[in-house]
Design a protein around this motif. Structure first.
Motif, short mmCIF file in Angstrom:
data_model
loop_
_atom_site.label_atom_id
_atom_site.label_comp_id
_atom_site.label_asym_id
_atom_site.label_seq_id
_atom_site.Cartn_x
_atom_site.Cartn_y
_atom_site.Cartn_z
N TYR A 23 0.71 -1.28 -0.20
CA TYR A 23 0.10 0.02 0.17
C TYR A 23 0.82 1.23 0.05
O TYR A 23 0.49 2.14 -0.63
CB TYR A 23 -0.93 -0.02 1.18
CG TYR A 23 -1.92 1.19 1.07
CD1 TYR A 23 -2.96 1.29 0.16
CD2 TYR A 23 -1.61 2.35 1.98
CE1 TYR A 23 -3.65 2.50 0.29
CE2 TYR A 23 -2.45 3.59 1.75
CZ TYR A 23 -3.61 3.49 1.10
OH TYR A 23 -4.37 4.45 0.79
N VAL A 33 -10.07 2.45 -7.05
CA VAL A 33 -9.79 2.00 -5.55
C VAL A 33 -8.60 2.35 -5.25
O VAL A 33 -8.69 2.71 -3.87
CB VAL A 33 -10.19 0.58 -5.17
CG1 VAL A 33 -9.27 -0.63 -6.19
CG2 VAL A 33 -10.34 0.17 -4.25
N TYR A 34 -7.61 2.33 -5.81
CA TYR A 34 -6.34 2.56 -5.50
C TYR A 34 -6.14 4.21 -5.13
O TYR A 34 -5.03 4.38 -4.35
CB TYR A 34 -5.14 2.03 -6.45
CG TYR A 34 -5.38 0.54 -6.73
CD1 TYR A 34 -5.43 -0.36 -5.86
CD2 TYR A 34 -5.58 0.03 -8.09
CE1 TYR A 34 -5.55 -1.76 -6.10
CE2 TYR A 34 -5.83 -1.10 -8.41
CZ TYR A 34 -5.94 -2.12 -7.53
OH TYR A 34 -6.17 -3.47 -7.96
N LEU A 45 -9.77 -2.13 1.35
CA LEU A 45 -8.56 -2.55 0.50
C LEU A 45 -7.35 -3.12 1.27
O LEU A 45 -6.91 -4.22 0.57
CB LEU A 45 -7.94 -1.07 -0.53
CG LEU A 45 -6.91 -1.52 -1.27
CD1 LEU A 45 -7.52 -2.40 -2.51
CD2 LEU A 45 -6.37 -0.15 -2.07
N GLN A 48 -8.61 -6.56 2.11
CA GLN A 48 -8.82 -7.57 0.88
C GLN A 48 -7.27 -8.02 0.56
O GLN A 48 -7.11 -9.25 0.25
CB GLN A 48 -9.34 -6.83 -0.31
CG GLN A 48 -10.80 -6.66 -0.09
CD GLN A 48 -11.39 -5.63 -1.08
OE1 GLN A 48 -10.68 -4.94 -1.63
NE2 GLN A 48 -12.67 -5.75 -1.06
N ASN A 49 -6.35 -7.12 0.43
CA ASN A 49 -4.81 -7.56 0.35
C ASN A 49 -4.36 -8.58 1.09
O ASN A 49 -3.81 -9.50 0.99
CB ASN A 49 -4.11 -6.28 0.12
CG ASN A 49 -2.58 -6.76 -0.58
OD1 ASN A 49 -1.71 -6.69 0.61
ND2 ASN A 49 -2.46 -6.61 -1.64
N GLU A 83 -15.95 -1.00 -5.60
CA GLU A 83 -14.66 -0.02 -5.92
C GLU A 83 -13.86 -0.78 -7.12
O GLU A 83 -13.12 -0.06 -7.98
CB GLU A 83 -13.76 -0.15 -4.65
CG GLU A 83 -14.86 0.70 -3.60
CD GLU A 83 -14.53 2.20 -3.63
OE1 GLU A 83 -14.09 2.58 -4.48
OE2 GLU A 83 -15.66 2.56 -2.81
N HIS A 84 -13.88 -2.12 -7.21
CA HIS A 84 -12.87 -2.58 -8.15
C HIS A 84 -13.50 -2.71 -9.32
O HIS A 84 -12.79 -2.63 -10.70
CB HIS A 84 -12.66 -4.08 -7.75
CG HIS A 84 -11.42 -4.26 -6.67
ND1 HIS A 84 -11.71 -4.09 -5.18
CD2 HIS A 84 -10.01 -4.25 -6.97
CE1 HIS A 84 -10.56 -4.19 -4.79
NE2 HIS A 84 -9.42 -4.49 -5.40
#
Length: 277
Positions: A23, A33-34, A45, A48-49, A83-84
């Motif tokens: 991140y 999303v990023y 985020l 999820q990662n 978001e994705h």
């Protein structure tokens, strides 16, 4: 053999570090999303990662088939995540590839931490396992995202088609179908299906079809419009056609369509006046 419990443990213990390093190095200047500055979106985020890392390191302790099956829920979650879905696919793929480089670096760190040397062949096997796993998961996420987007587009198109052929209730078993704009083959098919179903459901016995807002149709579409009139007749619905433009009339004549049994008026007001008499 790719299995190695120590390597699994090594990577699992560094999952949080992997997430934070990923991140921090993230290009946040793009879109999707990023680039989000919403604290909740960022938290999600990262979660999820982190979950991705927890799954991925199991490639070193699980059979391949079971490993990918366990990944299914995560793939579906990411592929359908709003978001994705709003993030360009190439950016999602770019981040998978960056994570892949992270893992290859951590495998080197693991090898350096060992007291006994490891053959280059075994190191290559471990690295290939990571590359293959990430590539498969990345492909599955992109496919799930595209499938969900296509489904959304189909639903939106259906909504547009429904709205573009509104069946308006009138008193005494009558209804109005005002058609506006260009009509292509797909829309003509939707009009045919929706109108026949709507007239049956609403028990319409007289339908006014107003074409005054339609400026252009091709021969196939003109044929479908008159197929609609034939279909309505078969289910007992009387049809009155209004606002038939010269271009459409000419196309219909060229197709050999018989207007003999079709009620036709120059405008909608005349059609409704005739229908109430």
């Amino acid at each position: 053999m790719q299995r190695n419990k120590e390597l699994h443990k090594f990577l699992l213990n560094r999952a949080e570090q992997l997430t934070e390093e990923w991140y921090e190095s993230l290009d946040k200047s793009g879109t999707g999303v990023y680039a989000s500055t919403d604290p909740e979106a960022i938290r999600k985020l990262k979660a999820q990662n982190f979950e991705f890392h927890q799954h991925l390191c199991k490639i070193f302790i699980m059979e391949k088939e079971a490993f990918f099956k366990e990944f299914d829920d995560w793939v579906i979650e990411i592929g359908r995540d709003p978001e994705h879905l709003n993030t360009p696919t190439y950016l999602i793929m770019r981040e998978f590839l960056r994570v892949r480089e992270q893992y290859l670096g951590f495998i080197n760190d693991f090898v350096d931490s060992l007291k006994t040397p490891v053959s280059q062949e075994l190191i290559d096997i471990w690295k290939f396992a990571v590359i293959e796993a990430i590539d498969v998961v990345m492909t599955n996420v992109v496919e799930e995202k595209n499938k969900h987007l296509n489904k959304r587009i189909e639903e939106q198109q259906q909504t547009i088609n429904d709205l573009s052929s509104p069946l308006i209730d009138l008193p005494e078993g009558k209804a109005l179908l005002p058609l506006v704009g260009d009509i292509d083959s797909d829309r003509a098919t939707a009009i045919l299906d929706n109108t026949l179903q709507g007239c049956t459901t609403k028990r319409v016995d007289h339908l006014f079809i107003d074409l005054s807002g339609v400026y252009l149709v091709d021969t196939r579409v003109a044929q479908q419009i008159f197929q609609l009139i034939t279909g309505l007749k078969l289910i007992g619905v009387t049809t009155t056609l209004s606002g038939l433009r010269p271009e459409i009339a000419q196309t219909a004549v060229q197709l050999g369509i018989d207007f003999g049994e079709i009620n036709i008026t120059s405008n909608l007001a005349s059609a409704i006046s005739m229908g109430t008499n």
